[in-house]
Design a protein around this motif. Structure first.
Motif, PDB file in Angstrom:
ATOM      1  N   LYS A 327     -19.353 -39.166   1.595  1.00 24.25           N
ATOM      2  CA  LYS A 327     -18.424 -38.330   2.357  1.00 24.25           C
ATOM      3  C   LYS A 327     -19.175 -37.529   3.418  1.00 24.25           C
ATOM      4  O   LYS A 327     -20.386 -37.671   3.578  1.00 24.25           O
ATOM      5  N   GLN A 328     -18.443 -36.683   4.155  1.00 25.94           N
ATOM      6  CA  GLN A 328     -19.027 -35.943   5.263  1.00 25.94           C
ATOM      7  C   GLN A 328     -19.117 -34.461   4.956  1.00 25.94           C
ATOM      8  O   GLN A 328     -18.353 -33.917   4.140  1.00 25.94           O
ATOM      9  N   ALA A 329     -20.065 -33.796   5.645  1.00 26.35           N
ATOM     10  CA  ALA A 329     -20.181 -32.335   5.598  1.00 26.35           C
ATOM     11  C   ALA A 329     -20.194 -31.829   7.031  1.00 26.35           C
ATOM     12  O   ALA A 329     -20.702 -32.508   7.930  1.00 26.35           O
ATOM     13  N   VAL A 372     -19.465 -39.128  20.133  1.00 28.71           N
ATOM     14  CA  VAL A 372     -19.595 -38.293  18.936  1.00 28.71           C
ATOM     15  C   VAL A 372     -18.272 -38.258  18.168  1.00 28.71           C
ATOM     16  O   VAL A 372     -18.249 -38.389  16.940  1.00 28.71           O
ATOM     17  N   MET A 373     -17.180 -38.110  18.894  1.00 25.38           N
ATOM     18  CA  MET A 373     -15.857 -38.053  18.240  1.00 25.38           C
ATOM     19  C   MET A 373     -15.603 -39.358  17.460  1.00 25.38           C
ATOM     20  O   MET A 373     -15.052 -39.334  16.362  1.00 25.38           O
ATOM     21  N   ALA A 374     -16.017 -40.483  18.060  1.00 28.75           N
ATOM     22  CA  ALA A 374     -15.816 -41.765  17.387  1.00 28.75           C
ATOM     23  C   ALA A 374     -16.675 -41.845  16.127  1.00 28.75           C
ATOM     24  O   ALA A 374     -16.212 -42.339  15.081  1.00 28.75           O
ATOM     25  N   GLU A 375     -17.920 -41.344  16.192  1.00 26.43           N
ATOM     26  CA  GLU A 375     -18.796 -41.354  15.012  1.00 26.43           C
ATOM     27  C   GLU A 375     -18.231 -40.464  13.893  1.00 26.43           C
ATOM     28  O   GLU A 375     -18.298 -40.809  12.718  1.00 26.43           O
ATOM     29  N   VAL A 376     -17.684 -39.315  14.291  1.00 28.28           N
ATOM     30  CA  VAL A 376     -17.107 -38.396  13.299  1.00 28.28           C
ATOM     31  C   VAL A 376     -15.885 -39.054  12.652  1.00 28.28           C
ATOM     32  O   VAL A 376     -15.700 -38.992  11.426  1.00 28.28           O
ATOM     33  N   ALA A 377     -15.055 -39.688  13.470  1.00 29.11           N
ATOM     34  CA  ALA A 377     -13.825 -40.310  12.957  1.00 29.11           C
ATOM     35  C   ALA A 377     -14.115 -41.522  12.075  1.00 29.11           C
ATOM     36  O   ALA A 377     -13.378 -41.804  11.123  1.00 29.11           O
ATOM     37  N   SER A 378     -15.213 -42.237  12.354  1.00 22.82           N
ATOM     38  CA  SER A 378     -15.518 -43.443  11.572  1.00 22.82           C
ATOM     39  C   SER A 378     -16.305 -43.128  10.297  1.00 22.82           C
ATOM     40  O   SER A 378     -16.404 -43.967   9.402  1.00 22.82           O
ATOM     41  N   GLY A 379     -16.916 -41.948  10.271  1.00 25.47           N
ATOM     42  CA  GLY A 379     -17.757 -41.601   9.124  1.00 25.47           C
ATOM     43  C   GLY A 379     -19.223 -41.917   9.354  1.00 25.47           C
ATOM     44  O   GLY A 379     -20.067 -41.628   8.504  1.00 25.47           O
ATOM     45  N   ALA A 380     -19.548 -42.517  10.530  1.00 29.41           N
ATOM     46  CA  ALA A 380     -20.956 -42.815  10.836  1.00 29.41           C
ATOM     47  C   ALA A 380     -21.755 -41.520  10.927  1.00 29.41           C
ATOM     48  O   ALA A 380     -22.929 -41.461  10.547  1.00 29.41           O
ATOM     49  N   ALA A 381     -21.118 -40.466  11.452  1.00 28.19           N
ATOM     50  CA  ALA A 381     -21.756 -39.139  11.478  1.00 28.19           C
ATOM     51  C   ALA A 381     -21.551 -38.508  10.110  1.00 28.19           C
ATOM     52  O   ALA A 381     -20.432 -38.127   9.747  1.00 28.19           O
ATOM     53  N   GLN A 382     -22.632 -38.435   9.333  1.00 26.53           N
ATOM     54  CA  GLN A 382     -22.492 -37.941   7.949  1.00 26.53           C
ATOM     55  C   GLN A 382     -22.491 -36.421   7.868  1.00 26.53           C
ATOM     56  O   GLN A 382     -21.820 -35.833   7.027  1.00 26.53           O
ATOM     57  N   VAL A 383     -23.277 -35.785   8.736  1.00 32.29           N
ATOM     58  CA  VAL A 383     -23.294 -34.316   8.824  1.00 32.29           C
ATOM     59  C   VAL A 383     -23.007 -33.959  10.279  1.00 32.29           C
ATOM     60  O   VAL A 383     -23.635 -34.501  11.187  1.00 32.29           O
ATOM     61  N   VAL A 384     -22.042 -33.073  10.499  1.00 34.08           N
ATOM     62  CA  VAL A 384     -21.634 -32.699  11.857  1.00 34.08           C
ATOM     63  C   VAL A 384     -21.876 -31.201  12.039  1.00 34.08           C
ATOM     64  O   VAL A 384     -21.405 -30.389  11.242  1.00 34.08           O
ATOM     65  N   PHE A 397     -12.040 -36.068  11.250  1.00 38.73           N
ATOM     66  CA  PHE A 397     -13.098 -36.523  10.354  1.00 38.73           C
ATOM     67  C   PHE A 397     -12.633 -37.741   9.567  1.00 38.73           C
ATOM     68  O   PHE A 397     -11.440 -37.909   9.303  1.00 38.73           O
ATOM     69  N   HIS A 398     -13.603 -38.557   9.177  1.00 34.92           N
ATOM     70  CA  HIS A 398     -13.282 -39.713   8.337  1.00 34.92           C
ATOM     71  C   HIS A 398     -12.984 -39.257   6.905  1.00 34.92           C
ATOM     72  O   HIS A 398     -11.962 -39.637   6.320  1.00 34.92           O
ATOM     73  N   ASP A 421      -8.622 -27.513   7.111  1.00 32.98           N
ATOM     74  CA  ASP A 421      -7.530 -28.487   7.168  1.00 32.98           C
ATOM     75  C   ASP A 421      -7.984 -29.842   7.714  1.00 32.98           C
ATOM     76  O   ASP A 421      -7.277 -30.843   7.564  1.00 32.98           O
ATOM     77  N   LYS A 422      -9.173 -29.881   8.360  1.00 32.08           N
ATOM     78  CA  LYS A 422      -9.679 -31.162   8.866  1.00 32.08           C
ATOM     79  C   LYS A 422      -9.895 -32.164   7.732  1.00 32.08           C
ATOM     80  O   LYS A 422      -9.820 -33.370   7.941  1.00 32.08           O
ATOM     81  N   GLY A 423     -10.205 -31.640   6.547  1.00 34.78           N
ATOM     82  CA  GLY A 423     -10.453 -32.544   5.431  1.00 34.78           C
ATOM     83  C   GLY A 423      -9.285 -32.651   4.475  1.00 34.78           C
ATOM     84  O   GLY A 423      -9.412 -33.258   3.407  1.00 34.78           O
ATOM     85  N   ALA A 424      -8.164 -32.037   4.847  1.00 33.42           N
ATOM     86  CA  ALA A 424      -7.009 -32.050   3.943  1.00 33.42           C
ATOM     87  C   ALA A 424      -6.370 -33.440   3.946  1.00 33.42           C
ATOM     88  O   ALA A 424      -6.159 -34.047   4.992  1.00 33.42           O
ATOM     89  N   SER A 425      -6.107 -33.927   2.752  1.00 32.09           N
ATOM     90  CA  SER A 425      -5.455 -35.228   2.617  1.00 32.09           C
ATOM     91  C   SER A 425      -4.559 -35.161   1.394  1.00 32.09           C
ATOM     92  O   SER A 425      -5.042 -35.099   0.266  1.00 32.09           O
ATOM     93  N   GLY A 426      -3.253 -35.130   1.629  1.00 34.52           N
ATOM     94  CA  GLY A 426      -2.344 -34.957   0.501  1.00 34.52           C
ATOM     95  C   GLY A 426      -2.586 -33.603  -0.133  1.00 34.52           C
ATOM     96  O   GLY A 426      -2.529 -32.569   0.522  1.00 34.52           O
TER      97      GLY A 426
END
Length: 701
Positions: A327-329, A372-384, A397-398, A421-426
């Motif tokens: 996951k991402q941080a 950068v936005m694409a990396e964050v959305a795909s999860g390639a960027a692990q720490v932002v 975020f992915h 809220d960026k990481g909120a899912s359900g």
């Protein structure tokens, strides 16, 4: 579900307009501008102080500086004009003494009232004048010969000013509101068994005691906030805020969060690769965070630690637990400079482990931003890492599992909620780790962060040399200039911090611009830089980078450099007009030096004469480098507002309670909150509504 409030209680929360005589739309608008919307708001609009008009003091017995009420006959009247019109009225009484009443603002009709022999009753604070004691602009009334004006039975309240409404009108309005106070049973929310043994009055008696204290009331206790009526109101207000935060915590705990319960392999690799060993405090706090992150409910932890205590390393190890779980941080800092510093550290520590650390700030634009936005959305960027740019709507975020916020009190509440809220899912939300380099006293943390678990990194890394602090009068500036010359000749760097940008006629302070020009002339051999808040962001960033790279010897700056700049080679800090800054700010500035192995010094330059509070601040800075000790002293001297930050959840804006004064009540408050939440949750909700109202919804940020 909470039970519906009683109908009487609902009536008290109706708008004031239409309920009280003399309150039409215009008056209601003025009251609303001060936050006075309902009868209940008027009950809780408490006096600032009291005037004792229940007795008359013989003029001969008056004491300078002690307010009093006197009665005497007019002996002489004199109108004059020296620099402005002035009216002097001499009155005498049976004690065969004379008092002068002096007025600078008066009308002809007032002068006519003061006929020789007229009986005048007045109230004010005597002070020495040219001909004995005098009172400037007393409140007064001229009594007729048949007018047997009785003395009051209660002290007169003096309320906080409301623009457009005079003091007498305010007293009348609040008097009307008090006449509509319900009986004790309807007003009281705390169960009788909780109040038993506290030796405090009921809420009704406490309110009446505050607004209408009897003539024999303990004025000293009222002035210091220790009167039982004040303690009763403070108890319920502290309880309401504690309950509000606890309610938010309970609501958040109903959410799920990803359980980051891996073996901690990446965190161990990071720790092994560090060029230094973790302190015992860092290890203890990381263990607490790791335990929280392993749970399926969201962590809400505040990590506080002094400047240089190593919070970022602990945050990096926590981020590794998220990355290990796939996951991402994210780490958000309030300024680009501080965020860049975090970015440099994290890249240095994490990229050798194969971790992709992305950078997202306002100056990342165009194609670079899109990547950068694409990396964050795909999860390639692990720490932002970034600034408030991380919280913008377009950033997706992915799979954000951990949101880290540094110097959280510098962000608005909505911004912190936006990142969460960026990481909120359900029903799932990210874990939250909040960091601050402003140590918070335990008492304040208990009250202001009841929705958070609080950890303290209370140990500095080995090898850090304590900064020596001295205070010098401004007359000794020339000595300091030579001291800077010598330090820079040895290859060291120095800060000179000013509290204003431009010269000001109203405040005696050396401005940064003027100081920069003067020092440039006095020290032509040095490379001198200037940073202040009115410069463009790019200019500030460039100068700070040059200073950090050793291309500038002396940095003249305003307090914009207070947070986050790490220049290990800087060993001398001079703070101009140090008497104008609070302890927390002075401590943060001092933390900019002493970050390397060299002995470092902080010089607090002040302009005499010093106030008593300024003397205490400077003495505290000389005596200790411990941020927690300084925070306790700052709370004692200035109250909680500065420590929490003005954009905190509103907790600093207590109406009655004072966290420094009422700290001893907090254990009882927590105990009462536990009992109410367990046994009477509907009462807890009504107490929150009474004191906190709509502010409660932000408290989980």
């Amino acid at each position: 579900m909470p039970s519906a409030p009683r109908s009487e209680e609902s009536a008290f929360n109706q708008p004031i307009a239409g309920q009280l005589a003399g309150v039409g739309p215009r008056v209601a608008e003025k009251l609303a501008a001060r936050g006075l919307l309902t009868l209940q708001d008027l009950w809780l609009h408490l006096p600032l102080r009291y005037e004792d008009r229940t007795q008359l003091t013989p003029i001969r017995s008056l004491q300078p500086g002690v307010p009093a009420q006197v009665e005497g006959r007019v002996e002489a009247v004199e109108r004059g004009y020296r620099y402005r019109p002035v009216l002097r009225v001499a009155i005498g009484d049976e004690s065969h003494a004379t008092l002068v009443l002096r007025f600078f603002h008066f009308r002809a009709a007032q002068v006519a009232q003061f006929a020789p022999g007229a009986l005048v009753r007045c109230y004010g604070t005597p002070k020495p004048g040219q001909n004995g004691l005098e009172i400037v602009h007393p409140s007064y009334r001229v009594l007729g010969e048949t007018d047997a004006a009785s003395l009051g039975e209660e002290l007169d309240p003096v309320y906080p000013a409301v623009e457009g409404i005079g003091p007498a009108s305010m007293r009348k309005l609040i008097g009307q509101a008090l006449d509509r106070l319900p009986d004790e049973a309807s007003l009281e929310l705390l169960p009788a068994e909780m109040l038993d043994g506290l030796r405090l009055p009921s809420l009704r008696l406490a309110l009446l005691g505050m607004h209408r204290p009897a003539r024999d009331a303990d004025i000293a206790a009222l002035a210091t906030g220790t009167h039982p009526a004040q303690r009763r109101l403070a108890l319920e207000e502290l309880l309401a805020h504690n309950l509000s935060l606890r309610r938010q915590r309970i609501a958040l705990q109903r959410h799920q969060a990803p359980a980051l319960a891996g073996k901690g392999k990446l965190a161990s690799q990071l720790q092994s690769a560090l060029p230094f060993s973790l302190t015992g405090a860092q290890q203890r706090v990381f263990a607490q965070i790791r335990h929280d992150l392993a749970q399926p409910s969201p962590m809400m932890r505040l990590v506080q630690g002094d400047v240089g205590s190593g919070k970022t390393v602990v945050a990096a190890m926590a981020a590794m637990l998220a990355v290990e779980a796939g996951k991402q941080a994210a780490l958000a800092a309030p300024t680009e400079l501080l965020a860049e510093q975090h970015l440099a550290n994290l890249r240095q520590w994490l990229e050798p482990l194969g971790i992709r650390v992305a950078w997202l700030a306002g100056k990342v634009t165009g194609k670079a931003r899109a990547e950068v936005m694409a990396e964050v959305a795909s999860g390639a960027a692990q720490v932002v890492v970034g600034t408030h740019a991380l919280m913008q709507e377009a950033v997706a975020f992915h799979d954000l599992a951990l949101a880290i916020v540094d110097e959280q009190h510098r962000f608005g509440v909505h911004q912190r909620l936006a990142l969460r809220d960026k990481g909120a899912s359900g029903k799932s939300v990210p874990h939250q780790l909040i960091m601050t380099a402003t140590p918070i006293p335990r008492t304040l943390a208990m009250a202001a962060y009841a929705d958070l678990d609080v950890s303290a990194i209370d140990e500095l890394p080995p090898g850090r040399t304590p900064v020596q602090t001295i205070a010098l009068s401004g007359e000794r500036r020339p000595e300091l200039v030579e001291r800077i010359r010598a330090a820079c000749a040895e290859g060291r760097q120095a800060y000179w911090v000013c509290t204003l940008i431009d010269e000001s006629d109203e405040v005696v302070a050396q401005a940064a611009q003027g100081t920069y020009e003067a020092l440039s002339a006095q020290l032509p051999e040095l490379r001198i830089g200037l940073v202040h808040g009115r410069m463009k962001q790019a200019e500030k960033q460039t100068t700070m980078r040059q200073f950090k790279a050793g291309e500038i010897d002396l940095l003249v700056a305003t307090t914009v450099i207070e947070v986050g700049v790490d220049v290990p080679n800087a060993s001398l800090m001079i703070v101009e007009n140090a008497e104008r800054l609070g302890l927390a700010q002075l401590h943060q500035l001092r933390g900019r030096v002493g970050r390397g192995a060299a002995a470092s010094n902080c010089v607090l330059l002040y302009q005499p004469p010093l106030s008593q509070m300024a003397k205490q601040r400077l003495a505290t800075m000389r005596e200790t480098n411990d941020g927690f000790v300084i925070a306790e002293k700052d709370l004692e001297l200035r109250g909680p507002g500065e420590l929490l930050g003005t954009r905190q959840t509103g907790l600093a804006a207590f109406r009655v309670a004072d966290l420094a004064r009422d700290a001893g009540m907090l254990p009882l408050v927590r105990e009462l909150a536990d009992r109410l939440l367990a046994d009477s949750p509907e009462i807890a909700d009504r107490i929150i509504a009474r004191w906190v109202g709509g502010a409660a919804r932000y408290a989980s940020a």
